[in-house]
Design a protein around this motif. Structure first.
Motif, PDB file in Angstrom:
ATOM      1  N   ASN A  97      10.158   7.446   6.038  1.00 59.57           N
ATOM      2  CA  ASN A  97       8.979   7.144   5.230  1.00 59.57           C
ATOM      3  C   ASN A  97       8.254   8.419   4.800  1.00 59.57           C
ATOM      4  O   ASN A  97       7.046   8.399   4.536  1.00 59.57           O
ATOM      5  N   GLN A  98       9.010   9.514   4.715  1.00 58.16           N
ATOM      6  CA  GLN A  98       8.375  10.823   4.537  1.00 58.16           C
ATOM      7  C   GLN A  98       7.625  10.965   3.223  1.00 58.16           C
ATOM      8  O   GLN A  98       6.609  11.664   3.163  1.00 58.16           O
ATOM      9  N   GLU A  99       8.088  10.283   2.175  1.00 58.19           N
ATOM     10  CA  GLU A  99       7.407  10.445   0.888  1.00 58.19           C
ATOM     11  C   GLU A  99       5.965   9.948   0.987  1.00 58.19           C
ATOM     12  O   GLU A  99       5.025  10.625   0.557  1.00 58.19           O
ATOM     13  N   PHE A 100       5.784   8.773   1.581  1.00 59.02           N
ATOM     14  CA  PHE A 100       4.429   8.251   1.759  1.00 59.02           C
ATOM     15  C   PHE A 100       3.619   9.135   2.692  1.00 59.02           C
ATOM     16  O   PHE A 100       2.471   9.490   2.410  1.00 59.02           O
ATOM     17  N   ILE A 101       4.220   9.500   3.827  1.00 60.95           N
ATOM     18  CA  ILE A 101       3.477  10.217   4.870  1.00 60.95           C
ATOM     19  C   ILE A 101       3.040  11.595   4.394  1.00 60.95           C
ATOM     20  O   ILE A 101       1.913  12.025   4.649  1.00 60.95           O
ATOM     21  N   LYS A 102       3.892  12.287   3.668  1.00 59.60           N
ATOM     22  CA  LYS A 102       3.525  13.625   3.215  1.00 59.60           C
ATOM     23  C   LYS A 102       2.422  13.582   2.155  1.00 59.60           C
ATOM     24  O   LYS A 102       1.610  14.507   2.067  1.00 59.60           O
ATOM     25  N   ILE A 103       2.378  12.512   1.381  1.00 65.19           N
ATOM     26  CA  ILE A 103       1.272  12.341   0.437  1.00 65.19           C
ATOM     27  C   ILE A 103       0.013  11.974   1.204  1.00 65.19           C
ATOM     28  O   ILE A 103      -1.070  12.536   0.990  1.00 65.19           O
ATOM     29  N   ASN A 104       0.147  11.030   2.120  1.00 67.83           N
ATOM     30  CA  ASN A 104      -1.000  10.519   2.862  1.00 67.83           C
ATOM     31  C   ASN A 104      -1.629  11.587   3.750  1.00 67.83           C
ATOM     32  O   ASN A 104      -2.853  11.613   3.925  1.00 67.83           O
ATOM     33  N   LEU A 105      -0.800  12.462   4.323  1.00 63.76           N
ATOM     34  CA  LEU A 105      -1.301  13.471   5.256  1.00 63.76           C
ATOM     35  C   LEU A 105      -1.501  14.834   4.610  1.00 63.76           C
ATOM     36  O   LEU A 105      -1.630  15.837   5.304  1.00 63.76           O
TER      37      LEU A 105
ATOM     38  N   TYR B 156      -9.171  -8.688   2.892  1.00 63.50           N
ATOM     39  CA  TYR B 156     -10.207  -8.530   3.912  1.00 63.50           C
ATOM     40  C   TYR B 156      -9.990  -9.431   5.131  1.00 63.50           C
ATOM     41  O   TYR B 156     -10.615  -9.226   6.172  1.00 63.50           O
ATOM     42  N   THR B 157      -9.088 -10.385   5.005  1.00 61.93           N
ATOM     43  CA  THR B 157      -8.713 -11.189   6.175  1.00 61.93           C
ATOM     44  C   THR B 157      -7.988 -10.326   7.188  1.00 61.93           C
ATOM     45  O   THR B 157      -8.124 -10.514   8.411  1.00 61.93           O
ATOM     46  N   HIS B 158      -7.219  -9.345   6.686  1.00 61.38           N
ATOM     47  CA  HIS B 158      -6.394  -8.500   7.557  1.00 61.38           C
ATOM     48  C   HIS B 158      -6.985  -7.114   7.799  1.00 61.38           C
ATOM     49  O   HIS B 158      -6.821  -6.546   8.879  1.00 61.38           O
ATOM     50  N   PHE B 159      -7.666  -6.561   6.797  1.00 60.15           N
ATOM     51  CA  PHE B 159      -8.132  -5.174   6.888  1.00 60.15           C
ATOM     52  C   PHE B 159      -9.552  -5.037   6.346  1.00 60.15           C
ATOM     53  O   PHE B 159      -9.971  -5.804   5.478  1.00 60.15           O
ATOM     54  N   THR B 160     -10.244  -4.030   6.839  1.00 62.26           N
ATOM     55  CA  THR B 160     -11.610  -3.780   6.362  1.00 62.26           C
ATOM     56  C   THR B 160     -11.643  -2.749   5.242  1.00 62.26           C
ATOM     57  O   THR B 160     -12.614  -2.698   4.470  1.00 62.26           O
ATOM     58  N   SER B 161     -10.597  -1.916   5.152  1.00 60.94           N
ATOM     59  CA  SER B 161     -10.572  -0.830   4.171  1.00 60.94           C
ATOM     60  C   SER B 161      -9.167  -0.250   4.110  1.00 60.94           C
ATOM     61  O   SER B 161      -8.285  -0.614   4.895  1.00 60.94           O
ATOM     62  N   PHE B 162      -8.952   0.698   3.177  1.00 56.18           N
ATOM     63  CA  PHE B 162      -7.660   1.384   3.107  1.00 56.18           C
ATOM     64  C   PHE B 162      -7.442   2.258   4.344  1.00 56.18           C
ATOM     65  O   PHE B 162      -6.310   2.429   4.799  1.00 56.18           O
ATOM     66  N   LYS B 163      -8.520   2.807   4.891  1.00 63.63           N
ATOM     67  CA  LYS B 163      -8.402   3.598   6.120  1.00 63.63           C
ATOM     68  C   LYS B 163      -7.865   2.717   7.253  1.00 63.63           C
ATOM     69  O   LYS B 163      -7.043   3.154   8.063  1.00 63.63           O
ATOM     70  N   ASP B 164      -8.329   1.486   7.277  1.00 65.61           N
ATOM     71  CA  ASP B 164      -7.858   0.519   8.267  1.00 65.61           C
ATOM     72  C   ASP B 164      -6.361   0.267   8.087  1.00 65.61           C
ATOM     73  O   ASP B 164      -5.605   0.175   9.066  1.00 65.61           O
ATOM     74  N   VAL B 165      -5.922   0.181   6.843  1.00 67.09           N
ATOM     75  CA  VAL B 165      -4.495  -0.001   6.535  1.00 67.09           C
ATOM     76  C   VAL B 165      -3.691   1.182   7.059  1.00 67.09           C
ATOM     77  O   VAL B 165      -2.646   1.013   7.709  1.00 67.09           O
ATOM     78  N   GLU B 166      -4.172   2.392   6.785  1.00 68.09           N
ATOM     79  CA  GLU B 166      -3.464   3.598   7.208  1.00 68.09           C
ATOM     80  C   GLU B 166      -3.344   3.680   8.728  1.00 68.09           C
ATOM     81  O   GLU B 166      -2.296   4.063   9.265  1.00 68.09           O
ATOM     82  N   LYS B 167      -4.396   3.324   9.432  1.00 63.73           N
ATOM     83  CA  LYS B 167      -4.350   3.333  10.894  1.00 63.73           C
ATOM     84  C   LYS B 167      -3.258   2.404  11.409  1.00 63.73           C
ATOM     85  O   LYS B 167      -2.534   2.736  12.352  1.00 63.73           O
TER      86      LYS B 167
ATOM     87  N   TYR C 143       0.829  -1.202   0.000  1.00 65.02           N
ATOM     88  CA  TYR C 143       0.000   0.000   0.000  1.00 65.02           C
ATOM     89  C   TYR C 143       0.869   1.260   0.000  1.00 65.02           C
ATOM     90  O   TYR C 143       0.625   2.196  -0.778  1.00 65.02           O
ATOM     91  N   MET C 144       1.883   1.272   0.861  1.00 65.45           N
ATOM     92  CA  MET C 144       2.766   2.444   0.939  1.00 65.45           C
ATOM     93  C   MET C 144       3.492   2.650  -0.384  1.00 65.45           C
ATOM     94  O   MET C 144       3.615   3.777  -0.873  1.00 65.45           O
TER      95      MET C 144
END
Length: 216
Positions: free
Chosen positions: A99-107, A45-56, A16-17
């Motif tokens: 991990n700043q490249e992902f985080i700055k896009i995500n946030l 879906y075994t591990h996560f319910t959504s992309f928001k769940d992944v981000e958390k 995902y990242m």
């Protein structure tokens, strides 16, 4: 190509990242994401319910890794409470930088506090548990209700400060985030000084008096 039916949650976090960094946005859907990575959709879906769940989970994992690194340091056990907190901040924000490249896009749009509070819900629980484990001293009042409020207030105050530091880090353009390091040191020094400020006694005495008058 046969779809993978067994993939660890950590692998999905990495996928995902990497996707977000490459495309500068989150995937359009779980279906498209799993197809790109040749995954069985049910595996996701075994591990996560959504992309928001992944981000958390990503932010919680960054925090838990920071704590684990700290506790593996032989000197950590002898640190003062303030130094433990400082070390946590420095380690966590170093992980953010890696991990700043992902985080700055995500946030992007971090100003939207509701979005941030939702994304950081698991991080918040982990952070507040760390603060609670430090067992920071409060002023003794011999009134359990007020002392419990003190402890909750301390944890919430440090969490708000943590969020401010994340916002500062996101906006920091200094080399190697040097200004963020300075901000961390100054803000935490101030926070720990406030915990020990004698002038707070007058406020606490008043609160104690009002509480006793109310319960009479």
């Amino acid at each position: 190509m046969a779809k993978k039916k067994k993939v660890a949650a950590s692998d999905i976090l990495t996928m995902y990242m990497d996707y977000v960094v490459e495309h500068h946005s989150k995937p359009e859907s779980v279906t498209s994401f799993t197809e790109i990575h040749a995954l069985d959709e049910e595996v996701f879906y075994t591990h996560f319910t959504s992309f928001k769940d992944v981000e958390k989970d990503i932010y919680l994992l960054l925090f838990e890794n920071s704590v684990a690194i700290l506790k593996q340091t032989p000197e950590y056990i002898s640190f003062t409470k303030k130094d433990k907190m400082l070390s946590l901040y420095y380690t966590f924000f170093e992980n953010l930088s890696l991990n700043q490249e992902f985080i700055k896009i995500n946030l992007k749009g971090f100003e939207n506090q509701l979005k941030a509070f939702s994304t950081f819900s698991r991080l918040k629980r982990g952070f507040k548990a760390f603060v609670e484990d430090l067992d920071l001293e409060t002023i003794s009042l011999n009134v359990d209700t007020i002392e419990n409020i003190q402890k909750k207030t301390i944890k919430e105050s440090f969490w708000i400060q943590f969020l401010f530091t994340m916002k500062f880090w996101l906006d920091d353009t200094s080399e190697a985030f040097e200004k963020t390091d300075i901000f961390i040191e100054k803000s935490l020094n101030t926070s720990f000084e406030l915990l020990n400020t004698k002038s707070l006694n007058n406020i606490i005495d008043l609160a104690k008096f009002l509480y006793k008058e109310k319960v009479k």
